[in-house]
Design a protein around this motif. Sequence first.
Motif, short mmCIF file in Angstrom:
data_model
loop_
_atom_site.label_atom_id
_atom_site.label_comp_id
_atom_site.label_asym_id
_atom_site.label_seq_id
_atom_site.Cartn_x
_atom_site.Cartn_y
_atom_site.Cartn_z
N THR A 54 0.83 -1.19 0.00
CA THR A 54 0.00 0.00 0.00
C THR A 54 0.88 1.25 0.00
O THR A 54 0.62 2.22 -0.74
CB THR A 54 -0.92 -0.01 1.24
OG1 THR A 54 -1.68 -1.22 1.20
CG2 THR A 54 -1.86 1.16 1.23
N ASP A 95 -6.85 -1.75 -3.58
CA ASP A 95 -6.11 -2.44 -2.53
C ASP A 95 -6.91 -3.68 -2.13
O ASP A 95 -8.13 -3.63 -2.14
CB ASP A 95 -5.94 -1.50 -1.34
CG ASP A 95 -4.71 -1.85 -0.51
OD1 ASP A 95 -4.07 -2.88 -0.80
OD2 ASP A 95 -4.40 -1.08 0.42
N GLU A 96 -6.23 -4.74 -1.76
CA GLU A 96 -6.89 -6.01 -1.44
C GLU A 96 -7.76 -6.43 -2.63
O GLU A 96 -8.96 -6.66 -2.49
CB GLU A 96 -7.77 -5.87 -0.19
CG GLU A 96 -7.20 -5.03 0.94
CD GLU A 96 -6.07 -5.72 1.71
OE1 GLU A 96 -5.90 -6.94 1.52
OE2 GLU A 96 -5.35 -5.04 2.45
#
Length: 506
Positions: free
Chosen positions: A226, A305-306
Amino acid sequence: MLASVRSANLVGTTGRCVTIEVHVGDGLPGFTMVGLPDETCREARDRVRAAILTCGLPWPNRRITVNFAPAGFRKSGIGLDLPLAVGILAASDTIPVDRLQPYCFIGELGLDGALRRVPGAAPMVAAIRHESPGLVPVVPVENVSEARVVVEGRVEVATTLLDLVSVLRDGTPWPDAPPEAVLAPLAAEPDLSEVRGQPLAREALEVAAAGHHHLLLSGPPGAGKTMLAQRLPGLLPRLDDHTAIEAMMVQSAAGVALPPGGLVRRPPWRAPHHTASLIAMVGGGSSALKPGEVSLAHGGTLFLDELGEFPPVVLDALRQPLEEGVVRVSRARANAEMPARVLLIGATNPCPCGGGRPGECSCSETAKAKYLRRLSGPLLDRFDLRVWVGRPSPEQLLDDRPGEPSAVVRERVIAARERATSRGHGPNSTLSGAALDEVAPLSAGALVIVRNELDRGRLSGRGLHRVRRVARTIADLRGGGEMIGADEILMALQMRVDLASTGVIA
Ligand SMILES: Nc1ncnc2c1ncn2[C@@H]1O[C@H](COP(=O)(O)OP(=O)(O)OP(=O)(O)O)[C@@H](O)[C@H]1O
Ligand SMILES: [Mg+2]
Ligand SMILES: [Zn+2]
């Protein structure tokens, strides 16, 4: 009496001209609206009435008929408060009708008669000026700078309904535009110098920025994925005039706060959470068709993200915009095409436990396979760059020498982009097979490596194209020549980790 006021509506990120005709006549007191008004027009009517009354202006207790023209599409009341109020005041003789002629009006009214910012002022003003170039826009204070970007001539400010009436009726001078300082200053961008170690991931960010290659980072929790992704926007060049205006139109339409001056020069950065709905992601919704995250990121970066946590329908819906650079939404009464040229960056753990690599991973084969299946699919095909981000070593983390700053990397990115542009093609990520043969011929050494990968089944035809595009960008960053050498190919292959061996998606 009849008054006619020019204004506009917003559909997606585009303005559409609306003329509001107001008739005040004899008959039972009443208020009728025709010309496909939606529910928000009724709210506008109520606000306008309250505002006129609180300002101590006369409300005509007569028969009021309002027509929104042209009749062909449904009108939203957003932004129509001001023209509606002005129209009613003119049709009831509070303002001389002919004084309205040089102007068009956009603005929302508070019940106290104060004017408020309207989403989409820039595209709406642009639409009006396109149709009637001579009209002078009158807008709320907070919309002035964006309106000034699209209008070269005069733009006037309306602060309150009462002030506007005294300008139009009594000839009081227009109020001055506000100083720019009212707008929020830009926050500092996170800098690459804060990242310790991670040479490959750093280089991948640089390559992504230079060649507009979508990038997938995978690795264990806490490795810095991140953190790295957040530093990508700082490596991108400032937006050119055309894109800056497009980005401003989108952000204006979405009601996002614009930077000082209105133009969006800094590449946008959007990082929607994986719970974001389909509409939040690609746009649409009610009759106004709002832009989604992929449009808000236009000209900049969309960070997922993810990645594996996003519902497959949402990821699927991103494929068309990623392919075409625009979002197309259509509803019964409206169609919208919204810009959506983004650099995509995804981050993911390689498996549920996050370890991913043999010896580090405690997941069962089935759990692992299931996790990866969620990720695999056509969206993954879009990532030219797939990089493994391992945990930095303690030595790296404790090293207090700052890494290379973003500004220095950005200079290389800009130079590489100029090299790519000078060849007359788009960004390297869009090079076709034929174009690659022309602009990215392989040296003898590079050919040997590529053949070996193909022979061993570690590279497909499509994968080869991807590797060559990335290698072209690496060569551009190194100031290199026409040929793609062995070094560049090897580096490009490193930026394409293979799922089978690492738990990362190939
Ligand atoms: N290479 C690095 N240099 C400096 N700090 C780092 C580095 N890697 C990680 N960190 C520190 O660790 C924190 C966590 O990193 P980050 O959130 O980016 O990890 P992640 O890979 O995204 O993890 P997750 O998979 O859990 O989301 C960062 O905010 C940063 O403070
Ligand atoms: Mg993370
Ligand atoms: Zn695992």
